[in-house]
Motif scaffolding. Sequence first.
Motif, short mmCIF file in Angstrom:
data_model
loop_
_atom_site.label_atom_id
_atom_site.label_comp_id
_atom_site.label_asym_id
_atom_site.label_seq_id
_atom_site.Cartn_x
_atom_site.Cartn_y
_atom_site.Cartn_z
N LYS A 291 1.14 -1.10 0.04
CA LYS A 291 0.20 0.11 -0.07
C LYS A 291 1.01 1.29 0.12
O LYS A 291 2.07 1.10 0.36
N LYS A 292 0.20 2.48 -0.40
CA LYS A 292 1.25 3.60 -0.30
C LYS A 292 1.51 3.97 1.20
O LYS A 292 0.70 3.86 1.85
N TYR B 5 4.02 0.14 -4.72
CA TYR B 5 2.46 -0.18 -4.20
C TYR B 5 1.52 0.03 -5.20
O TYR B 5 0.36 -0.54 -5.16
N ARG B 6 2.05 0.67 -6.36
CA ARG B 6 1.25 0.56 -7.64
C ARG B 6 0.79 -0.87 -8.37
O ARG B 6 0.03 -1.06 -9.03
N LEU C 167 -2.67 -1.80 -7.47
CA LEU C 167 -3.54 -0.83 -8.17
C LEU C 167 -3.69 -0.87 -9.56
O LEU C 167 -4.85 -0.35 -10.31
N ASP C 168 -2.66 -1.61 -10.24
CA ASP C 168 -2.57 -1.48 -11.96
C ASP C 168 -3.39 -2.54 -12.44
O ASP C 168 -2.97 -3.82 -12.02
N SER D 91 -4.14 -7.62 -12.28
CA SER D 91 -5.33 -8.34 -11.94
C SER D 91 -5.19 -9.67 -11.73
O SER D 91 -4.64 -10.38 -12.16
#
Length: 470
Positions: free
Chosen positions: A277-278, A443-444, A447-448, A452
């Motif tokens: 996470k960020k 962290y991305r 999110l990217d 998935s």
Amino acid sequence: MKALNAIRMGGAEVLPLVEGGKGVAVSDGNSCGHWAAGGGVGTFSAVNADSYDADGTIIRQTYEGRTRRDRHEEMIDYAIKGGIAQAQRAHEINGGRGRINANILWEMGGAERVITGVLEGAKGLINGLTCGAGMPYRLSDIATKFGVHYYPIVSSARAFSALWKRAYHKASNLLGGVVYEDPWLAGGHNGLSNSEDPSRPEDPFPRVLALRRQMREFGLGDTPIIMAGGVWWLEEWEDWIDNPELGPIAFQFGTRPLLTQESPIGDSWKQKLLTLKKGDIFLNRFSPTGFYSSAVNNEFMQELRGRSERQVAYTTEVVGEHTAEFGVGPRKRIVYLTKPDLTRVRQWVAQGFIEALRTPDTTLIFVTPERAGQIYQDQVDCMGCLSQCRFSNWGQEGPDYTNGKKADPRSFCIQKTLQNIGHDAKDEVTAENNLMFSGHNGYRFGLDPFYSNGFIPTVRQLIDRIKTGR
């Protein structure tokens, strides 16, 4: 997004996509070779790289020497053999496409001896040298000797100017590019200066523009600048592509190649990347190099932070408010603390942190007996993997091979932890309890949409994805 056109770099037309070199056993010949085969510039790490036996099994680096100097010589021998092995592996996979660079750290132990030995043993297989972690004035001399291109890693126009004026102007024809490594966003060791605030990141555009203007003054307007640190989706950098102010720009990816099928890191490390996470990645000053470094905030980093938090200043005689007696070590040698600090120390001791270790800054840190034993053993086992080491007080120059300072127990053996996580991070415990470098964009992964459902691409799939801009 704008079309991503090939640029001329290192004597060849390549995609402006560079794989960042990553420490011990992480950027290897397999990942590098596939990146180069995809049309970009692949990079393997020549920092204590792995070598292989006749069956292709990694030879673990064990040390038999009785002295640090003896173990240092063993380490250099391992490093040369490993660098040659990785160059051979990358060349076999590459098939002559793209370019293959070797990455070294100027502050690693025996840096010049290691890279000279690798280049001699892998003639014609390596196209370029990238080098940072210090001021590598001799890099251009080594490149000239072997007829390869060189790529200094800098974090400011000022640093490049110093390198150019002192040495690089004599070998301008082999300067393949200049890597601008963002000191706030790049993974691993970072080049923050004493005047820069680690908590206040600066926009890279004006810093890179200043570098380009400096390079133009030296007649290097067409020499590529490689942007390293913080690059994820190229559409976020579209105004950098074909920008006449910046000139030719390439983009370096260090963190994203960690999560590929060809990446040699363990499954636990890869799964950890997908869950970051960020805020899970931060700059710290625990490295034995003395540089800031960017790493995942796992249990390893938390333990190091705990050491420094359980810290008090002491004096060897009564001075000012330092009037409270405290016994240190088996013989309970008396030092003096302030009364509030003595209260804190008693609380730590009650929690099991009963061992007081002296630091070079006239402070004490408090750790468990088990941790103290590990720290002492790691210092004894030192093999001189750095030119200067805060943790073990190793210094590469004789006659006593020390840096003249006390060993600092607030740091750690970087060779040990990087070997551990590079080879044994197949379980969560190992991954959590060793140094896990990462760029701040790590962290991305979570999110990217490209990743998935835990998707882990091949290097070729990653390159193809990067070229779309997303």
